[in-house]
Design a protein around this motif. Structure first.
Motif, PDB file in Angstrom:
ATOM      1  N   PHE A 126       1.083  -1.027   0.026  1.00 10.08           N
ATOM      2  CA  PHE A 126       0.096   0.030   0.014  1.00 10.08           C
ATOM      3  C   PHE A 126       1.099   1.451  -0.214  1.00 10.08           C
ATOM      4  O   PHE A 126       0.501   2.260  -0.698  1.00 10.08           O
ATOM      5  CB  PHE A 126      -0.975   0.136   1.396  1.00 10.08           C
ATOM      6  N   ASP A 127       2.126   1.596   0.569  1.00  8.37           N
ATOM      7  CA  ASP A 127       2.740   2.624   1.075  1.00  8.37           C
ATOM      8  C   ASP A 127       3.343   2.717  -0.422  1.00  8.37           C
ATOM      9  O   ASP A 127       3.880   3.669  -1.471  1.00  8.37           O
ATOM     10  CB  ASP A 127       3.776   2.184   2.031  1.00  8.37           C
ATOM     11  N   VAL A 128       4.192   1.354  -0.954  1.00  5.50           N
ATOM     12  CA  VAL A 128       4.147   1.454  -2.053  1.00  5.50           C
ATOM     13  C   VAL A 128       3.680   1.870  -3.350  1.00  5.50           C
ATOM     14  O   VAL A 128       4.284   3.385  -3.640  1.00  5.50           O
ATOM     15  CB  VAL A 128       4.941   0.098  -2.390  1.00  5.50           C
ATOM     16  N   VAL A 129       2.800   2.590  -3.202  1.00  6.37           N
ATOM     17  CA  VAL A 129       1.511   3.123  -4.578  1.00  6.37           C
ATOM     18  C   VAL A 129       2.054   4.367  -4.200  1.00  6.37           C
ATOM     19  O   VAL A 129       2.303   5.322  -4.884  1.00  6.37           O
ATOM     20  CB  VAL A 129       0.351   2.455  -4.480  1.00  6.37           C
ATOM     21  N   GLY A 130       1.671   4.531  -2.567  1.00  7.59           N
ATOM     22  CA  GLY A 130       1.446   6.160  -2.110  1.00  7.59           C
ATOM     23  C   GLY A 130       2.940   6.734  -2.939  1.00  7.59           C
ATOM     24  O   GLY A 130       2.706   7.770  -3.976  1.00  7.59           O
ATOM     25  N   HIS A 131       4.131   5.474  -2.432  1.00  3.14           N
ATOM     26  CA  HIS A 131       5.203   6.349  -2.997  1.00  3.14           C
ATOM     27  C   HIS A 131       5.782   6.695  -4.389  1.00  3.14           C
ATOM     28  O   HIS A 131       5.887   7.836  -4.661  1.00  3.14           O
ATOM     29  CB  HIS A 131       6.346   5.172  -1.995  1.00  3.14           C
ATOM     30  N   LEU A 132       4.668   5.672  -5.045  1.00  2.00           N
ATOM     31  CA  LEU A 132       5.109   6.619  -6.903  1.00  2.00           C
ATOM     32  C   LEU A 132       3.873   7.047  -6.900  1.00  2.00           C
ATOM     33  O   LEU A 132       4.788   8.467  -8.154  1.00  2.00           O
ATOM     34  CB  LEU A 132       4.807   4.547  -7.211  1.00  2.00           C
ATOM     35  N   ARG A 148       5.653  11.564   2.784  1.00  2.00           N
ATOM     36  CA  ARG A 148       4.379  12.260   2.230  1.00  2.00           C
ATOM     37  C   ARG A 148       3.203  11.700   2.356  1.00  2.00           C
ATOM     38  O   ARG A 148       2.234  11.618   2.693  1.00  2.00           O
ATOM     39  CB  ARG A 148       4.674  13.091   1.080  1.00  2.00           C
ATOM     40  N   HIS A 149       3.561   9.860   1.807  1.00  3.95           N
ATOM     41  CA  HIS A 149       2.201   9.283   1.324  1.00  3.95           C
ATOM     42  C   HIS A 149       1.212   8.888   2.769  1.00  3.95           C
ATOM     43  O   HIS A 149       0.026   8.553   2.895  1.00  3.95           O
ATOM     44  CB  HIS A 149       2.772   8.217   0.670  1.00  3.95           C
ATOM     45  N   ASN A 152      -2.134   9.033   2.675  1.00  2.00           N
ATOM     46  CA  ASN A 152      -3.314   8.696   1.776  1.00  2.00           C
ATOM     47  C   ASN A 152      -3.672   7.875   3.680  1.00  2.00           C
ATOM     48  O   ASN A 152      -4.320   6.769   2.971  1.00  2.00           O
ATOM     49  CB  ASN A 152      -2.570   7.327   1.384  1.00  2.00           C
ATOM     50  N   ALA A 153      -3.935   8.802   4.214  1.00  2.00           N
ATOM     51  CA  ALA A 153      -4.632   7.537   5.737  1.00  2.00           C
ATOM     52  C   ALA A 153      -5.715   7.366   5.958  1.00  2.00           C
ATOM     53  O   ALA A 153      -6.137   5.572   6.514  1.00  2.00           O
ATOM     54  CB  ALA A 153      -4.136   9.160   7.320  1.00  2.00           C
ATOM     55  N   ASP A 154      -6.624   8.264   4.827  1.00  2.00           N
ATOM     56  CA  ASP A 154      -8.179   7.578   5.142  1.00  2.00           C
ATOM     57  C   ASP A 154      -8.303   6.870   3.533  1.00  2.00           C
ATOM     58  O   ASP A 154      -9.583   6.581   2.958  1.00  2.00           O
ATOM     59  CB  ASP A 154      -8.891   8.895   4.830  1.00  2.00           C
ATOM     60  N   ARG A 155      -7.613   6.541   2.302  1.00  2.00           N
ATOM     61  CA  ARG A 155      -7.768   5.832   1.160  1.00  2.00           C
ATOM     62  C   ARG A 155      -7.976   4.991   1.168  1.00  2.00           C
ATOM     63  O   ARG A 155      -7.331   3.893   2.137  1.00  2.00           O
ATOM     64  CB  ARG A 155      -6.243   6.737  -0.007  1.00  2.00           C
ATOM     65  N   SER A 202      -8.465   2.798  -4.819  1.00  2.00           N
ATOM     66  CA  SER A 202      -8.441   4.612  -5.451  1.00  2.00           C
ATOM     67  C   SER A 202      -6.788   5.101  -5.985  1.00  2.00           C
ATOM     68  O   SER A 202      -6.757   5.531  -6.860  1.00  2.00           O
ATOM     69  CB  SER A 202      -8.980   5.499  -3.896  1.00  2.00           C
ATOM     70  N   LEU A 203      -6.289   5.053  -5.017  1.00  2.00           N
ATOM     71  CA  LEU A 203      -4.409   4.846  -5.150  1.00  2.00           C
ATOM     72  C   LEU A 203      -4.369   4.054  -6.596  1.00  2.00           C
ATOM     73  O   LEU A 203      -3.579   5.111  -7.288  1.00  2.00           O
ATOM     74  CB  LEU A 203      -3.834   4.506  -3.958  1.00  2.00           C
ATOM     75  N   LEU A 204      -4.891   3.096  -6.369  1.00  2.00           N
ATOM     76  CA  LEU A 204      -4.223   2.685  -7.754  1.00  2.00           C
ATOM     77  C   LEU A 204      -4.580   2.958  -9.034  1.00  2.00           C
ATOM     78  O   LEU A 204      -4.440   3.299 -10.596  1.00  2.00           O
ATOM     79  CB  LEU A 204      -4.671   1.127  -7.943  1.00  2.00           C
ATOM     80  N   ASP A 205      -5.887   3.516  -9.557  1.00  2.00           N
ATOM     81  CA  ASP A 205      -6.435   4.268 -10.222  1.00  2.00           C
ATOM     82  C   ASP A 205      -5.466   5.887 -10.213  1.00  2.00           C
ATOM     83  O   ASP A 205      -5.478   6.344 -11.502  1.00  2.00           O
ATOM     84  CB  ASP A 205      -7.798   4.401 -10.061  1.00  2.00           C
ATOM     85  N   GLU A 206      -5.771   6.744  -9.236  1.00  2.00           N
ATOM     86  CA  GLU A 206      -4.789   8.318  -9.225  1.00  2.00           C
ATOM     87  C   GLU A 206      -3.539   7.506  -9.905  1.00  2.00           C
ATOM     88  O   GLU A 206      -2.690   8.563 -10.141  1.00  2.00           O
ATOM     89  CB  GLU A 206      -5.143   8.398  -7.989  1.00  2.00           C
ATOM     90  N   PHE A 207      -3.273   6.480  -9.292  1.00  2.00           N
ATOM     91  CA  PHE A 207      -1.409   5.997 -10.123  1.00  2.00           C
ATOM     92  C   PHE A 207      -1.870   5.913 -10.981  1.00  2.00           C
ATOM     93  O   PHE A 207      -1.041   7.256 -11.822  1.00  2.00           O
ATOM     94  CB  PHE A 207      -0.825   5.195  -9.096  1.00  2.00           C
TER      95      PHE A 207
END
Lengths: 179, 179
Positions: B43-49, B79-80, B84-87, B91-96
């Protein structure tokens, strides 16, 4: 985490698609590169996973379910070299997807119970194992070889990243040689 | 291998799909697991990307193309966590995928020449770099974090593979701590 059959099947079902998205259509310079002698290129990884579908996971699980006492056949880690000498990556990716789907249908058809998962098998080098350990290893083996393919690809740009090298551990990780 | 702009864009374009196939729909036990303190879960990896898409690669490339002499902003590796605490992962995969597609369109719109690729930039910790090194690092950074996500997932079954542990180096590989 404890072994979960449904989640394991779910993960195993993803590998062909992951590898197709990652590798499909790439040029030979990306898919044929290796880290060193007797290591796998991304092309080899797909071939090795096909070997697993044909010769390892299902045949071994069948021996366990049939209560056979003899040791499994050893997994020939280089069978794919001759088998796939004239193949394209695209055809191997399709073949892997097909074999994997069929094998997972076989696993589902077994309706495995907790007792089944604890049935013993005999590994030719490692000794006593269980069906649950075999299926867990199938999952981890997939993930390990995805990581390997990705790492080998990353290393193709090792000379291009310049000073960033020290922030990119994937460039200095290496396959741990088998003891 | 020498840096190739088209191939780099091709590889960068694959990452959102690779991660979606690998991670989409998995339970928290797979996507929230970490290897240790201050390391990334899948999960963090996607946020970091995503952080990289918003704050790193394109802003830095723009500074280089604008011939700005000042150093890049540092890449906030955490930063993520608050962002992204409430994500959800979905939704993160789509946003990425959306951010990546837009950023690659920007890169294509620059019609970069060999001279452009050799333009200098100033990294806050690493010193002098070039645009080509920045773009190469973008590719390797993606691949490194895919390998990380896969490795963290594999480790969830470390206690389940039994004697196979010693044939599965992905279970004992570790993130190399930053110096």
């Amino acid at each position: 985490m404890e072994f979960d059959l449904e989640q394991s099947i779910d993960l195993l079902a993803r590998t062909p698609g992951t590898l197709k998205t990652l590798l499909g259509g790439l040029s030979d310079s990306w898919i044929r590169a290796r880290e060193g002698p007797n290591t796998f290129s991304p092309f080899d990884v797909v071939g090795h996973l096909i070997d697993g579908e044909e010769t390892d996971w299902i045949p071994r699980a069948r021996m366990i379910l049939a209560r056979e006492a003899r040791a499994f056949e050893p997994y020939d880690r280089f069978r794919h070299h001759t088998r796939n000498a004239d193949r394209t990556l695209a055809s191997l990716l399709d073949e892997f997807a097909d074999l994997r789907a069929k094998n997972l249908a076989v696993v589902r058809s077994w309706n495995l119970t907790t007792d089944d998962l604890n049935l013993p098998g005999q590994h030719p080098a490692l000794g006593a194992v269980t069906l649950k350990q075999l299926l867990s290893t199938w999952v981890v083996h997939d993930l390990g070889h995805i990581a390997q393919a990705v790492r080998v690809m990353a290393k193709q740009y090792a000379d291009e990243v310049g000073p960033w090298m020290r922030f990119l551990p994937v460039l200095t990780d290496r396959e741990v040689p088998r003891s």
